[in-house]
Write a protein that holds these residues in place. Structure first.
Motif, PDB file in Angstrom:
ATOM      1  N   UNK A   1       0.831  -1.207   0.000  1.00 43.16           N
ATOM      2  CA  UNK A   1       0.000   0.000   0.000  1.00 43.16           C
ATOM      3  C   UNK A   1       0.867   1.259   0.000  1.00 43.16           C
ATOM      4  N   UNK A   2       1.904   1.217  -0.825  1.00 37.26           N
ATOM      5  CA  UNK A   2       2.772   2.388  -0.991  1.00 37.26           C
ATOM      6  C   UNK A   2       2.510   2.979  -2.370  1.00 37.26           C
ATOM      7  N   UNK A   3       2.084   4.232  -2.474  1.00 43.25           N
ATOM      8  CA  UNK A   3       1.653   4.794  -3.760  1.00 43.25           C
ATOM      9  C   UNK A   3       2.795   4.867  -4.764  1.00 43.25           C
ATOM     10  N   UNK A   4       2.429   4.862  -6.028  1.00 43.70           N
ATOM     11  CA  UNK A   4       3.442   4.833  -7.095  1.00 43.70           C
ATOM     12  C   UNK A   4       4.165   6.166  -7.246  1.00 43.70           C
ATOM     13  N   UNK A   5       3.638   7.236  -6.678  1.00 43.70           N
ATOM     14  CA  UNK A   5       4.325   8.528  -6.732  1.00 43.70           C
ATOM     15  C   UNK A   5       5.156   8.797  -5.481  1.00 43.70           C
ATOM     16  N   UNK A   6       5.326   7.776  -4.637  1.00 42.74           N
ATOM     17  CA  UNK A   6       6.102   7.964  -3.406  1.00 42.74           C
ATOM     18  C   UNK A   6       7.560   8.254  -3.753  1.00 42.74           C
ATOM     19  N   UNK A   7       8.233   9.194  -3.034  1.00 42.68           N
ATOM     20  CA  UNK A   7       9.628   9.551  -3.375  1.00 42.68           C
ATOM     21  C   UNK A   7      10.601   8.392  -3.258  1.00 42.68           C
ATOM     22  N   UNK A   8      10.287   7.376  -2.468  1.00 39.51           N
ATOM     23  CA  UNK A   8      11.206   6.243  -2.329  1.00 39.51           C
ATOM     24  C   UNK A   8      11.309   5.460  -3.629  1.00 39.51           C
ATOM     25  N   UNK A   9      10.341   5.621  -4.546  1.00 40.05           N
ATOM     26  CA  UNK A   9      10.360   4.877  -5.792  1.00 40.05           C
ATOM     27  C   UNK A   9      11.140   5.595  -6.882  1.00 40.05           C
TER      28      UNK A   9
ATOM     29  N   UNK B   1      -5.677   6.240  -2.416  1.00 40.08           N
ATOM     30  CA  UNK B   1      -4.876   7.421  -2.754  1.00 40.08           C
ATOM     31  C   UNK B   1      -5.480   8.230  -3.898  1.00 40.08           C
ATOM     32  N   UNK B   2      -6.518   7.675  -4.574  1.00 43.33           N
ATOM     33  CA  UNK B   2      -7.235   8.406  -5.622  1.00 43.33           C
ATOM     34  C   UNK B   2      -6.306   8.854  -6.754  1.00 43.33           C
TER      35      UNK B   2
ATOM     36  N   UNK C   1      14.611   6.950  -8.788  1.00 42.84           N
ATOM     37  CA  UNK C   1      15.865   6.266  -9.074  1.00 42.84           C
ATOM     38  C   UNK C   1      16.980   6.677  -8.129  1.00 42.84           C
ATOM     39  N   UNK C   2      16.869   7.855  -7.516  1.00 40.86           N
ATOM     40  CA  UNK C   2      17.940   8.265  -6.610  1.00 40.86           C
ATOM     41  C   UNK C   2      17.845   7.545  -5.264  1.00 40.86           C
ATOM     42  N   UNK C   3      16.794   6.767  -5.036  1.00 38.38           N
ATOM     43  CA  UNK C   3      16.670   5.997  -3.801  1.00 38.38           C
ATOM     44  C   UNK C   3      16.704   4.492  -4.034  1.00 38.38           C
ATOM     45  N   UNK C   4      16.437   4.049  -5.262  1.00 41.15           N
ATOM     46  CA  UNK C   4      16.263   2.630  -5.550  1.00 41.15           C
ATOM     47  C   UNK C   4      17.063   2.245  -6.781  1.00 41.15           C
ATOM     48  N   UNK C   5      17.604   1.011  -6.789  1.00 43.03           N
ATOM     49  CA  UNK C   5      18.306   0.473  -7.951  1.00 43.03           C
ATOM     50  C   UNK C   5      17.298  -0.276  -8.839  1.00 43.03           C
TER      51      UNK C   5
ATOM     52  N   UNK D   1      12.992  16.684  19.170  1.00 42.28           N
ATOM     53  CA  UNK D   1      12.445  17.517  18.111  1.00 42.28           C
ATOM     54  C   UNK D   1      13.064  17.073  16.806  1.00 42.28           C
ATOM     55  N   UNK D   2      12.247  16.495  15.957  1.00 41.93           N
ATOM     56  CA  UNK D   2      12.772  15.933  14.726  1.00 41.93           C
ATOM     57  C   UNK D   2      11.831  16.227  13.572  1.00 41.93           C
ATOM     58  N   UNK D   3      12.369  16.772  12.500  1.00 45.22           N
ATOM     59  CA  UNK D   3      11.564  17.064  11.323  1.00 45.22           C
ATOM     60  C   UNK D   3      11.663  15.898  10.354  1.00 45.22           C
ATOM     61  N   UNK D   4      10.520  15.435   9.877  1.00 46.14           N
ATOM     62  CA  UNK D   4      10.492  14.343   8.919  1.00 46.14           C
ATOM     63  C   UNK D   4      10.656  14.896   7.512  1.00 46.14           C
ATOM     64  N   UNK D   5      11.457  14.201   6.722  1.00 46.84           N
ATOM     65  CA  UNK D   5      11.645  14.566   5.328  1.00 46.84           C
ATOM     66  C   UNK D   5      11.206  13.405   4.463  1.00 46.84           C
ATOM     67  N   UNK D   6      11.181  13.650   3.160  1.00 45.31           N
ATOM     68  CA  UNK D   6      10.807  12.563   2.254  1.00 45.31           C
ATOM     69  C   UNK D   6      11.762  11.391   2.384  1.00 45.31           C
ATOM     70  N   UNK D   7      13.046  11.697   2.615  1.00 42.56           N
ATOM     71  CA  UNK D   7      14.011  10.610   2.764  1.00 42.56           C
ATOM     72  C   UNK D   7      13.711   9.781   3.999  1.00 42.56           C
ATOM     73  N   UNK D   8      13.227  10.448   5.087  1.00 43.75           N
ATOM     74  CA  UNK D   8      12.909   9.717   6.307  1.00 43.75           C
ATOM     75  C   UNK D   8      11.697   8.820   6.111  1.00 43.75           C
TER      76      UNK D   8
END
Length: 534
Positions: free
Chosen positions: A263-271, A310-311, A273-277, A471-478
């Motif tokens: 259930x991870x959307x296809x536009x998620x930043x983890x998908x 996710x529509x 190329x700079x995060x995945x081979x 105190x921690x800010x979440x980013x897309x990488x996190x």
């Protein structure tokens, strides 16, 4: 050997001295290496009571190679200041100087220089003061003169941060006369020959005493890499808790099992190329369970099972893309799908320990390939309380008893928790794992019953401990695919390894593998239950 020139000089100096000699001072006076004097001391010790030697440890401050250069040539900021003429100097030209990159920031913080960005030919650097005092060079020269103790703790700390100063421990011997002291030392025999026996000369010759406590040479044998040792202990803990090891031999995985089934959307930043081979050949997976794929597609694009989804326009081509798996949770999805096909449902507990791959920048604590440990429990009516109980049991077997749980976000677990433990050495709470309850949008399309919950948690073999951050800010990488691997590094901590590249990869020192003892995770036996508890 005891009759060597250094040993003879040591005995003569010792005869003339009133109390004793320091081995480091003697080496400096004789103009020889300190290790040569240490060798002579040990040789004389083997003769009996000729000398007495007391090992002493002293700490002193020494300049690094860069520190010696600065003590001689001046600090980077001072060199930058001296390079600027009265009419100023272009910043681009200044940055090309050997000391430019480091010196310009230090000189600006000292308010010696300023940058004028309004000039026609680009930014230009000007002097702010007519002269300056190079305090860094002065302090380093004090260390060279043996006056390091006159510097304040803050001044020494600043020099250490700049890697100009280092504290070293010097081990020396204080040598004094023994009860059988003599300057004339004859060579001791180490072997009894047939000629000595036939001639009877052995009666008049001194023999070196045998050391019956000396250990023999260890036979050559196989050795386990530290990662394999720690992995074996983790595996044993899971087996003791009744878990079954799931198959994890598919390093190449489809995006469907790695992302969409979770259930991870296809536009998620983890998908990206700079995060995945992603693979070029074979670029796509050919076989997918299409009935299950359709249910996943509907959950993503239209919602279902109590979720709005996710529509977005879910694409099969995106789900078919092959990649190097970014987590072993893809294997958990496969095994849970197979479990859902078995009727009636049977509760199960699974674990995996295997390699995953991330397109990460290599540094002292990150690799593009590392091991992920994951545990999964599927049963009727599991709650967050069950997850906490299993986690306490699991980490207690690792010797980790003080736990705290902190709410967190994972793409496909809700609720989610980070697990922290108090580290007595660091005197702070450090992250030791990540956990959560798999979302119904992930489980129900598989065909699992509605009252079945799945709890899961994980950690990493190689990575480091991370301190608790209030105190921690979440980013897309996190928030990428890091479902369950956490920053714990049991292997690096147990073996005193500070750089992960010394543990995995071509920079591994094989001598570390040979010398490493059998790994224990300080697991302490639990006390027997009291009568009240029973």
């Amino acid at each position: 050997m005891a009759d060597g020139p250094v040993a003879e000089l040591l005995l003569r100096r010792l005869e003339a001295s009133d109390g004793g000699l320091d081995s480091a001072e003697l080496a400096a006076e004789l103009g020889v290496e300190h290790q040569a004097v240490v060798g002579a001391v040990k040789s004389l010790q083997a003769l009996g009571e000729v000398i007495e030697a007391e090992l002493r440890s002293t700490k002193r401050w020494e300049l690094t190679s860069e520190g010696e250069e600065i003590a001689r040539e001046g600090s980077h900021e001072a060199r930058v200041f001296r390079s600027i003429p009265p009419e100023g100097l272009a910043q681009s030209e200044l940055m090309r100087l050997p000391s430019g990159k480091v010196g310009i920031s230090k000189a600006m913080s000292n308010k010696w220089i300023r940058v004028d960005k309004s000039t026609a030919d680009g930014p230009r650097v000007f002097r702010v003061v007519d002269s300056m005092e190079d305090e860094v060079q002065r302090r380093l020269q004090m260390v060279q003169r043996g006056q390091a103790e006159k510097l304040g703790e803050k001044e020494r700390s600043e020099l250490r941060k700049r890697k100009l100063l280092a504290e070293v421990t010097l081990k020396t011997y204080w040598v004094s006369k023994g009860s059988a002291f003599s300057t004339s030392i004859s060579k001791q025999e180490t072997e009894l020959s047939p000629e000595m026996i036939s001639s009877g000369s052995w009666r008049d010759r001194p023999f070196k005493p045998y050391n019956f406590l000396a250990q023999g040479v260890l036979p050559d044998s196989g050795h386990l890499h530290p990662l394999l040792k720690v992995r074996s202990q983790f595996r044993q803990i899971f087996l003791e808790m009744g878990f079954t090891e799931m198959p994890t031999d598919n390093f190449i995985e489809s995006s469907f099992w790695n992302f969409d089934a979770l259930f991870q959307p296809q536009q998620h930043p983890a998908r990206d190329q700079h995060d995945t081979f992603f693979l070029r050949d074979p670029a796509e997976a050919l076989q997918l369970p299409m009935d299950y794929v359709q249910r996943v597609k509907r959950t993503h694009s239209q919602g279902g099972y109590g979720s709005q989804g996710y529509k977005y326009n879910w694409k099969l081509d995106e789900a078919r893309k092959n990649l190097l798996r970014t987590h072993t949770t893809s294997a958990s999805a496969r095994v849970l799908y197979r479990l859902a096909q078995k009727k009636p449902f049977t509760p199960a507990k699974y674990f995996s320990i295997d390699r995953v791959f991330r397109n990460e920048t290599l540094d002292a604590t990150h690799l593009a390939e590392f091991h992920q440990i994951e545990g999964v429990v599927a049963d009727h009516g599991l709650t967050l309380g069950h997850l906490m109980g299993v986690l306490r049991e699991f980490f207690t077997k690792l010797g980790i008893t003080q736990l705290r749980f902190k709410p967190a976000y994972n793409p496909y677990t809700e609720p989610s928790m980070e697990v922290f433990s108090y580290h007595p050495g660091l005197k702070k709470w450090v992250e030791v794992g990540n956990s959560g309850v798999f979302r119904p949008e992930m489980l129900l399309p598989m065909g699992l019953p509605e009252n079945v919950s799945v709890i899961a948690w994980g950690l990493s073999l190689e990575r480091r401990w991370e301190p608790w951050k209030t105190k921690q800010k979440s980013t897309c990488a996190d928030l990428m695919v890091n479902s369950l691997p956490s920053p714990i590094s049991p292997t690096m901590i147990k073996y005193g390894i500070n750089n992960i590249r010394e543990l995995v990869g071509h920079k591994v020192n094989l001598q570390m593998v040979y010398n490493s003892p059998l790994c224990r995770l300080d697991a302490k036996p639990r006390p027997p239950p009291t009568q009240e508890a029973a």
